[in-house]
Design a protein around this motif. Sequence first.
Motif, PDB file in Angstrom:
ATOM      1  N   ALA A  85      38.231  -0.731  10.527  1.00 43.86           N
ATOM      2  CA  ALA A  85      38.656  -2.133  10.590  1.00 43.86           C
ATOM      3  C   ALA A  85      37.841  -2.941   9.580  1.00 43.86           C
ATOM      4  O   ALA A  85      36.651  -2.695   9.381  1.00 43.86           O
ATOM      5  N   ALA A  86      38.484  -3.897   8.950  1.00 43.33           N
ATOM      6  CA  ALA A  86      37.813  -4.713   7.937  1.00 43.33           C
ATOM      7  C   ALA A  86      36.683  -5.532   8.553  1.00 43.33           C
ATOM      8  O   ALA A  86      36.798  -6.033   9.665  1.00 43.33           O
ATOM      9  N   ASN A  87      35.604  -5.637   7.799  1.00 44.69           N
ATOM     10  CA  ASN A  87      34.500  -6.522   8.150  1.00 44.69           C
ATOM     11  C   ASN A  87      34.860  -7.887   7.572  1.00 44.69           C
ATOM     12  O   ASN A  87      34.847  -8.078   6.357  1.00 44.69           O
ATOM     13  N   LEU A  88      35.190  -8.824   8.427  1.00 41.81           N
ATOM     14  CA  LEU A  88      35.640 -10.144   7.986  1.00 41.81           C
ATOM     15  C   LEU A  88      34.482 -11.089   7.696  1.00 41.81           C
ATOM     16  O   LEU A  88      34.703 -12.225   7.295  1.00 41.81           O
ATOM     17  N   THR A  89      33.250 -10.614   7.877  1.00 41.12           N
ATOM     18  CA  THR A  89      32.085 -11.475   7.670  1.00 41.12           C
ATOM     19  C   THR A  89      31.460 -11.276   6.303  1.00 41.12           C
ATOM     20  O   THR A  89      30.567 -12.031   5.929  1.00 41.12           O
ATOM     21  N   ASP A  90      31.898 -10.266   5.550  1.00 38.90           N
ATOM     22  CA  ASP A  90      31.310 -10.064   4.223  1.00 38.90           C
ATOM     23  C   ASP A  90      32.167 -10.759   3.175  1.00 38.90           C
ATOM     24  O   ASP A  90      33.146 -11.432   3.499  1.00 38.90           O
ATOM     25  N   SER A  91      31.841 -10.588   1.922  1.00 35.38           N
ATOM     26  CA  SER A  91      32.582 -11.275   0.861  1.00 35.38           C
ATOM     27  C   SER A  91      33.635 -10.368   0.233  1.00 35.38           C
ATOM     28  O   SER A  91      34.239 -10.728  -0.761  1.00 35.38           O
ATOM     29  N   THR A  92      33.873  -9.187   0.798  1.00 34.53           N
ATOM     30  CA  THR A  92      34.828  -8.241   0.242  1.00 34.53           C
ATOM     31  C   THR A  92      36.185  -8.392   0.923  1.00 34.53           C
ATOM     32  O   THR A  92      36.283  -8.286   2.141  1.00 34.53           O
ATOM     33  N   TRP A  93      37.205  -8.636   0.115  1.00 34.54           N
ATOM     34  CA  TRP A  93      38.572  -8.740   0.620  1.00 34.54           C
ATOM     35  C   TRP A  93      39.411  -7.750  -0.169  1.00 34.54           C
ATOM     36  O   TRP A  93      39.808  -8.029  -1.292  1.00 34.54           O
ATOM     37  N   LYS A  94      39.679  -6.584   0.423  1.00 29.20           N
ATOM     38  CA  LYS A  94      40.371  -5.508  -0.280  1.00 29.20           C
ATOM     39  C   LYS A  94      41.754  -5.931  -0.770  1.00 29.20           C
ATOM     40  O   LYS A  94      42.213  -5.492  -1.814  1.00 29.20           O
TER      41      LYS A  94
END
Length: 181
Positions: A85-94
């Motif tokens: 599941a995506a980590n929505l707290t970092d600055s990476t948006w795949k």
Amino acid sequence: MKKWIPWLAVSLTLGMALWAFSWAEERHEAGGHRHADAAVLRNPAKSTATSLARGKEIFMNNCITCHGEKGNGDTTTGKALNPLAANLTDSTWKHGGSDGEIYTSITKGVTGTGMAAYEKTVLGMGRWHLVNYIKSLGPKKTEATTKEVKLAYTCPMHPEVVSDKPGKCPKCGMDLVKKGS
């Protein structure tokens, strides 16, 4: 009576081939990328305390199983997914970090991942409020990291579609016109 068996075999083979081709076409390449057609969508919901509260409510009802209460994807379910599941707290948006790209990922889901489509679950402005809340979970932008984008073109039929250059509306194909024209 048995004349239909070859036709059935051909039909099944063709159907499976078409399904496999469409599945492969929908798969994304590894690594981050942008979705230009989604990036032009403008969020009509201002990021206000009311919008963030509504977005949080929607997040808690629909997203915490995979993304967790803090949005970092560190849950049993989130860790069991492949990909995680995506980590929505970092600055990476795949799949791109613009409001429109996040909105589209929520609306349509993400093929080849555990991210389901919420178009029929989270209705109306709810997905836009959810975008505001999700963006509030990530790193805070400073003036040095925020690029000012002047959006000058919009679709007359879909005012939420905005671009910084001329082009076509991804929803209806109309030419984008200068704002204020």
